[in-house]
Design a protein around this motif. Sequence first.
Motif, PDB file in Angstrom:
ATOM      1  N   ILE A 126       0.838  -1.205   0.000  1.00  0.00           N
ATOM      2  CA  ILE A 126       0.000   0.000   0.000  1.00  0.00           C
ATOM      3  C   ILE A 126       0.873   1.255   0.000  1.00  0.00           C
ATOM      4  N   VAL A 127       1.988   1.198   0.735  1.00  0.00           N
ATOM      5  CA  VAL A 127       2.928   2.327   0.739  1.00  0.00           C
ATOM      6  C   VAL A 127       3.472   2.585  -0.662  1.00  0.00           C
ATOM      7  N   LYS A 130       0.722   3.903  -3.059  1.00  0.00           N
ATOM      8  CA  LYS A 130       0.480   5.338  -2.893  1.00  0.00           C
ATOM      9  C   LYS A 130       1.474   6.159  -3.714  1.00  0.00           C
ATOM     10  N   GLU A 142      -3.101   6.612   2.653  1.00  0.00           N
ATOM     11  CA  GLU A 142      -2.974   5.149   2.628  1.00  0.00           C
ATOM     12  C   GLU A 142      -4.233   4.451   3.133  1.00  0.00           C
TER      13      GLU A 142
END
Length: 446
Positions: A126-127, A130, A142
């Motif tokens: 997810i980091v 983004k 996030e």
Amino acid sequence: MLKYDFIYNQLIQQIQTGTLLAGAKLPSIRNLSQQFSCSKSTVLTALKKLENQHLIYAIPKSGYFVVDHQLPHVPSANDFIDFATSSPTWHAFPYKDFQHCINKAIDTYQADLFRYGTPKGLPSLIVEAKKLLETYQIFTHEDNIFITSGVQQSLSLLSIMPFPNQRTTVLVEQPSYHLYMDYLKTYRLPVIGIKRTAQGIDLDELEQIFSTNTIKFFYTMPRFHNPLGCSYNKKEKDSILKLAVKYDVYIVEDDYLADFEQNSKRDSLFTEDLEERVIYLKSFSKIMFPGLRIGLAVLPPALISTFQQYKNTTDIDSSMISQAALELYLKSGMFNRYQLTVAEDYKQRANTLQHSLKKYLPMYKTATDNCMHSHIILPKQVNLKLLIQQLTQQHIFLDSIERNYLDGFYRERILKLNVSNMEEQKIDMGIKEIALALTNSNNYFS
């Protein structure tokens, strides 16, 4: 030739010819060292080379076994001209790079592979997601990002979950993404269609539908529409957003070809959304490969909790190995380098397609966007089914438009053209043959 290379070549020949089948046990290290009159360390070096190529595997105290005796399939050259296949060209993908990421992911996330996953997706992915979204001018937190099993899962969940506007009907462009049309028809969900052409949609009709129907969300592909290949201009996008806010309608934006945008000034609907009405979906099926089964969904805060609840009850998590490998692929810079290369390749195919359409079929309406798929509108008297059948006999493959429409919606005589899986040199030849078929024969007219 070094001794271990000789042993390696002898063993790999036995594996590839089927003398040693999948699952077969290799002779012991002692027997091999006696057979080849060498030390055990030399044999181990040869076996390690085979193991690194995933041709054999070791079981402690049992020996070495063959993983698979079959050689990788290499497609043979053919004379087909394929305008029907929409998947990317598989042999253009640097699978060795991604294989490194898979192997590293297994080593790095060993413990995670034995858990049931995470509610929203692998946090480290997810980091990286983004960061990737920001390159498309998609700026979000996030907490708003979900990892899904492709865009299909997102569409499925959004279609069945309740929305804050308490509406039930889905509005879709016609034609539209065939798998989502199949889904809506299979589950008999409340749905309405609105006609879309290379010139866009009728905004007055859109407002009339928004104002008189219980529209839950409007599913749209503003950029490089599938199957038409056209895009909305800024004025159209602004108008759609204003109408969505006015009539309390959400917008599901499928931005599956964001990686191939050449116009830096053309942003997504999400980028222009100030009222949290847009749900942004991103696929990796075109830029990488469909089998990855990873998609991104960016949700407004009002939808996060419900989406999470429905996602938990349908799928514990997307493949952890795929997520971990993709995270490493993004973080290492491999994705960015590959994206630049493949985008340029597809740009050349798109240029060739547009040039050929203008050259051989200037009299037919078509999309003008520089996209790897496009279409032509044929006269009403054309028997499209017969045309496709006849061209198939000439080894020119085309796909029917039928599945891209809802049942009962008026179907334009649209000939879909997709060049994402075709060699560039065949594009011009294929369009020329289509033009000749339409010009020189009356058999397709009824």
